[in-house]
Design a protein around this motif. Structure first.
Motif, PDB file in Angstrom:
ATOM      1  N   ASN A   1       0.839  -1.206   0.000  1.00 33.53           N
ATOM      2  CA  ASN A   1       0.000   0.000   0.000  1.00 33.53           C
ATOM      3  C   ASN A   1       0.872   1.253   0.000  1.00 33.53           C
ATOM      4  O   ASN A   1       0.475   2.289   0.508  1.00 33.53           O
ATOM      5  CB  ASN A   1      -0.882   0.039   1.259  1.00 33.53           C
TER       6      ASN A   1
ATOM      7  N   SER B   1      -0.721   4.496  -1.021  1.00 31.84           N
ATOM      8  CA  SER B   1      -2.080   4.736  -0.540  1.00 31.84           C
ATOM      9  C   SER B   1      -2.067   5.650   0.685  1.00 31.84           C
ATOM     10  O   SER B   1      -1.100   5.647   1.457  1.00 31.84           O
ATOM     11  CB  SER B   1      -2.753   3.414  -0.168  1.00 31.84           C
TER      12      SER B   1
ATOM     13  N   SER C   1      -5.103   4.246  -3.801  1.00 33.70           N
ATOM     14  CA  SER C   1      -4.033   5.170  -4.189  1.00 33.70           C
ATOM     15  C   SER C   1      -4.436   6.114  -5.314  1.00 33.70           C
ATOM     16  O   SER C   1      -3.975   7.260  -5.353  1.00 33.70           O
ATOM     17  CB  SER C   1      -2.768   4.391  -4.591  1.00 33.70           C
TER      18      SER C   1
END
Length: 279
Positions: free
Chosen positions: A178, A181, A262
């Motif tokens: 991630n 993100s 994201s």
């Protein structure tokens, strides 16, 4: 909350204002399917953006995912895991069709729905997703994915049966992949993820995920890739695309594996374009 508000502000700047009549006329039905350990909750940004411009959105929890009542240990087969989607597709009136969107391992789920209900799918969208088909079984594709991750111990027997959740851990999905993100979404993932069922009986796995050239070829497909995906490497995704060339390929810049976190606006924009072109 602030991140989602920013999405709406950006959306207002990039979308023309439409009257309610026009919105109704442009309505499409999107069915969103999550990957392992995630649930319907992971689509909260994209689903909200799609609904804000008049589309109908159904975001489903697969068995033992999200708020689905079953536990992972109670799901004994892939057929059971994907049953919420297949039951939904079965209940759709024969004259209705949807845009199927699958993220990551959710690509396997929508492939099963494509095979069983090709006439009810206007287009299938694979978002950084596994894309099995007639040229490779889902089990073989999953094993190849595990190998490319480099997670399988080198001293394992050649016939050792590993599941995707043995290759990607809870910690992996809540952090390292991630990397682009927002921290709020990384925290949401940590708080909301559940263990995913393991499907180690590959023979049964293949029987329940058979894809025919006849049905597979009936459904138009679009593949969307994130340019900085550290979980599903670009070479692996291109290999799947070469095996089963989609009707269209799109690449989103500045995205990690979780494009709905994201780059939600860019993903939304791609889905809008796809709905206009293929619905």
């Amino acid at each position: 909350m602030f991140v989602l508000l920013g999405c709406f502000l950006d959306l207002r700047e990039t979308q023309l204002t439409r009257g309610s009549e026009n919105l109704r006329r442009m309505e499409r039905h999107f069915v969103l399917v999550h990957g392992v350990m995630h649930g319907a909750w992971c689509w909260y940004k994209v689903a909200t953006l799609l609904q804000s411009v008049g589309h109908k959105v159904t975001s489903l929890d697969m068995a033992a995912s999200g708020i689905h009542p079953k536990q992972a240990s109670e799901v004994n087969s892939y057929r059971e895991y994907v049953e919420p989607l297949t039951q939904f597709m079965k209940a759709l009136p024969s004259h209705e069709s949807v845009i199927l969107v699958g993220h990551s391992a959710g690509g396997g789920c929508i492939s099963v729905a494509m095979e069983q209900f090709p006439e009810k799918v206007s287009v299938a969208v694979f978002v950084a997703a596994l894309m099995p088909g007639p040229n490779i079984t889902f089990a073989a594709l999953t094993k190849e994915f595990i190998q490319q991750l480099g997670k399988a111990p080198s001293n394992e027997r050649p016939d050792k049966k590993l599941s995707s959740t043995e290759a990607v851990t809870w910690h992996d999905l809540s952090g390292p992949y991630n990397q682009l993100s927002p921290p709020e979404d990384v925290m949401l993932s940590k708080l909301s993820m559940r263990p995913s069922p393991s499907f180690n009986d590959y023979e049964l796995f293949d029987k329940q995920t058979t894809f025919t050239k006849e049905n597979f070829g009936k459904v138009r497909r679009v593949y969307i890739m994130g340019d900085q995906d550290m979980l599903m490497k670009e070479d692996f995704q291109k290999w799947m695309i070469e095996l089963h060339p989609p009707n269209e390929f799109k690449k989103i810049d500045g995205s990690d594996h979780f494009l709905m976190f994201s780059t939600p606006i860019q993903l939304f924009s791609c889905l809008q374009d796809i709905s206009h072109k293929y619905y």
